[in-house]
Design a protein around this motif. Structure first.
Motif, PDB file in Angstrom:
ATOM      1  N   ALA A  36       0.831  -1.206   0.000  1.00 17.09           N
ATOM      2  CA  ALA A  36       0.000   0.000   0.000  1.00 17.09           C
ATOM      3  C   ALA A  36       0.870   1.263   0.000  1.00 17.09           C
ATOM      4  O   ALA A  36       0.557   2.243  -0.688  1.00 17.09           O
ATOM      5  N   ARG A  37       1.959   1.232   0.754  1.00 16.86           N
ATOM      6  CA  ARG A  37       2.881   2.384   0.757  1.00 16.86           C
ATOM      7  C   ARG A  37       3.564   2.533  -0.594  1.00 16.86           C
ATOM      8  O   ARG A  37       3.768   3.654  -1.077  1.00 16.86           O
TER       9      ARG A  37
ATOM     10  N   GLY B 221       1.083   4.097  -2.995  1.00 20.16           N
ATOM     11  CA  GLY B 221       0.966   5.532  -2.765  1.00 20.16           C
ATOM     12  C   GLY B 221       2.153   6.307  -3.293  1.00 20.16           C
ATOM     13  O   GLY B 221       1.998   7.372  -3.891  1.00 20.16           O
ATOM     14  N   LEU B 222       3.341   5.766  -3.082  1.00 23.95           N
ATOM     15  CA  LEU B 222       4.545   6.436  -3.562  1.00 23.95           C
ATOM     16  C   LEU B 222       4.568   6.489  -5.084  1.00 23.95           C
ATOM     17  O   LEU B 222       4.864   7.527  -5.675  1.00 23.95           O
ATOM     18  N   ALA B 223       4.236   5.386  -5.738  1.00 27.68           N
ATOM     19  CA  ALA B 223       4.194   5.367  -7.203  1.00 27.68           C
ATOM     20  C   ALA B 223       3.176   6.389  -7.709  1.00 27.68           C
ATOM     21  O   ALA B 223       3.432   7.108  -8.688  1.00 27.68           O
TER      22      ALA B 223
ATOM     23  N   GLU C 224       2.852   9.804 -10.600  1.00 24.53           N
ATOM     24  CA  GLU C 224       1.953   9.505 -11.716  1.00 24.53           C
ATOM     25  C   GLU C 224       2.151   8.094 -12.256  1.00 24.53           C
ATOM     26  O   GLU C 224       2.026   7.840 -13.452  1.00 24.53           O
ATOM     27  N   GLY C 225       2.475   7.179 -11.366  1.00 22.59           N
ATOM     28  CA  GLY C 225       2.670   5.793 -11.746  1.00 22.59           C
ATOM     29  C   GLY C 225       1.797   4.870 -10.923  1.00 22.59           C
ATOM     30  O   GLY C 225       0.887   5.310 -10.230  1.00 22.59           O
ATOM     31  N   TRP C 226       2.098   3.589 -10.995  1.00 20.79           N
ATOM     32  CA  TRP C 226       1.357   2.583 -10.248  1.00 20.79           C
ATOM     33  C   TRP C 226       2.241   1.378 -10.009  1.00 20.79           C
ATOM     34  O   TRP C 226       3.276   1.222 -10.630  1.00 20.79           O
TER      35      TRP C 226
END
Length: 87
Positions: free
Chosen positions: A71-72, A75-77, A81-83
């Motif tokens: 999950a962290r 969120g960081l990605a 603007e990533g995933w």
């Protein structure tokens, strides 16, 4: 067999829109997670595309101890603007 022998080696793949974002994300990962080894940066050309602009950049994070919270990482990605690709 002990529980430690049952732990699966994880690999997280974070997909970013460009190299700059991917490189910044790698720096941020090191700061936030204190990674044991530097993530691998991979250019992933989209199928049928020759233009360098039509590429995604993958940040591959090895997680042998399953220590990094998905999950962290998600969120960081997203901040860049990533995933994160689900395995």
């Amino acid at each position: 067999m002990s529980d430690a022998q049952h732990v699966r080696h994880l690999r997280h793949v974070l997909v970013l829109p460009d190299r700059d974002a991917a490189e910044e994300l790698i720096e941020e990962l090191a700061e936030r997670f204190g990674l044991a080894e530097e993530p691998q940066l991979v250019r992933d050309a989209l199928a049928g595309e020759d233009d360098a602009e039509d590429a995604q950049w993958l940040v591959v994070v090895e997680d042998p101890d399953a220590a990094y919270d998905p999950a962290r990482l998600d969120g960081l990605a997203a901040e860049y603007e990533g995933w994160r690709e689900a395995e």
